[in-house]
Write an enzyme that holds these catalytic residues in place. Structure first.
Site, short mmCIF file in Angstrom:
data_model
loop_
_atom_site.label_atom_id
_atom_site.label_comp_id
_atom_site.label_asym_id
_atom_site.label_seq_id
_atom_site.Cartn_x
_atom_site.Cartn_y
_atom_site.Cartn_z
CB CYS A 113 -56.75 -47.09 6.50
SG CYS A 113 -57.69 -47.94 7.78
N GLY A 239 -49.31 -57.97 2.65
CA GLY A 239 -50.07 -57.78 3.88
C GLY A 239 -50.64 -59.09 4.37
NE ARG A 240 -56.28 -59.17 2.67
CZ ARG A 240 -57.16 -59.73 1.84
NH1 ARG A 240 -58.12 -60.49 2.32
NH2 ARG A 240 -57.06 -59.53 0.54
#
Length: 383
Positions: A113, A239-240
């Site tokens: 992150c 993910g995105r």
């Protein structure tokens, strides 16, 4: 180096066989139980779907929001939790709690992150720079997990001058981590620029003992196949690319199973139905329809990307507060629109070249981890 996709072995995460080797990346505010349900339904139950980031301190303290976030639907097998922590002792307590109380079947550790509130505590993508701290956390996690497999997700490093992924990969192998996922960007890049798939290939060569999964710039199923061919990685983490596209997991299954003719190209009518179902699931999960629809608002632009929908209608759909209002607005659109060309491109955050916010003196010594303790832990989950 590269592996023909047709010969790719199933991904083995401890006792769990993930076939095809496709993993939903944890995303704050996104990969809650309703979204995981949608993705899993499209995949036919194939793949691995990871929870939002759970902070170890909040878990140990049994924070109410955190305890909701770790709730899994009965159909979720295996149950996969991603943990964030900075203090080895707190991480150890959280992992033992998960194992002792049978809260999950797989634990993933967040070392990727890049957001400031995480890195300023020395967590997420900042943490692998401190090699001894990384080792201590992994040792506590693997030691406390019992039979549960422990994996980790990380980035290349803090920035181009502080690359950590090869050292971190070797430490992970030595401490008994089951698999590693690498996002081919530094923390400073956030989500900007192009992911460095060559780094994924180098990590695979560096730690042949365990599976390496690649992450970054997988917007369509063909991207996943190309990543495997070009890097030799053992699987992909998406993910995105699935924002507003939960059917991407159906595409990924079809692609890895050699059925490219089954790649989804939904009409706007089909997309609208998925939007309403997503909002419905959120309301049921939260226990309040209005709050569920409000939570869904962030997804509207992702679902509608590429379709001919006027700006005023987009704004209207993004402020709905009931399922009836959402369905009514969607029904006013030309729902017969076919899947638009160019709709598979980047979605979500794209900012890059950020200054990484770190604790004072963090970069002075890559081994010293004095001053890290329970006070460095975040107290809320979900990012």
């Amino acid at each position: 180096m590269s592996t023909p996709v047709s010969l790719l072995s199933p991904l083995q995460i401890g006792p769990h066989t993930v076939r095809p080797p496709v993993v939903l990346a944890p995303m704050a505010g996104i990969t809650n139980a309703p979204f995981r349900t949608l993705c899993r339904e499209f995949s036919g139950g194939k793949g691995l779907f990871v929870s939002e980031m759970i902070t170890t301190r909040a878990l140990v303290e049994r924070n109410e929001k955190t305890m909701q976030l770790i709730h899994f639907d009965a159909s979720e097998k295996p149950r996969s939790i991603q943990l964030y922590g900075v203090d080895p002792a707190t991480v150890g307590k959280a992992v033992r709690m998960i194992a002792d109380e049978d809260l999950a079947d797989h634990i993933d550790l967040n070392f990727g992150c890049p957001v400031p509130k995480v890195t300023r505590k020395g967590g997420g993508s900042a943490l692998p720079y401190k090699r001894n701290l990384l080792r201590a956390i992994l040792r506590e996690a693997v030691g406390g997990a019992g039979d549960l497999p422990v994996t980790m997700k990380m980035r290349k490093g803090i920035d181009d001058d502080h690359i950590t992924y090869l050292d971190a990969g070797r430490i992970a192998v030595e401490e008994g981590v089951t698999a590693i996922a690498l996002h081919g960007r530094t923390a400073a890049q956030h989500y900007g620029g192009t992911a460095d798939w060559d780094a994924i290939a180098r990590l695979k060569e560096h730690v042949p003992e365990i599976p390496v999964l690649g992450n970054g710039d997988i917007w369509a199923a063909e991207d996943a196949l190309r990543m495997v061919r070009e890097t030799g990685c053992d699987g992909v983490v998406v993910g995105r690319g699935c924002l507003g596209r939960p059917w991407l997991f159906a595409d990924l299954v079809a692609a890895f199973e050699g059925r490219p003719q089954d790649i989804a190209r939904p009409s706007l009518r089909e997309v609208a139905d998925v939007m309403v179902r997503h909002a419905t699931l959120l309301g049921e999960w939260i226990g309040d329809e209005t709050r569920g629809v409000i939570d869904f608002r962030k997804h509207v632009a992702w679902y509608l990307k590429g379709f001919a929908v006027g700006s005023e209608m987009r704004k209207r759909l993004a402020i709905t507060s009931s399922l009836t209002e959402l369905r009514s607005g969607l029904d006013e659109l030309n729902l017969d629109q076919p899947w638009p060309d160019g709709a598979d491109g980047p979605r979500g955050r794209t900012s890059g070249n950020n200054r990484v916010v770190l604790p004072d003196g963090w970069l002075k010594d890559p081994y010293d981890c004095a001053g890290i303790g329970e006070d460095a832990e975040l107290d809320t989950s979900g990012g």
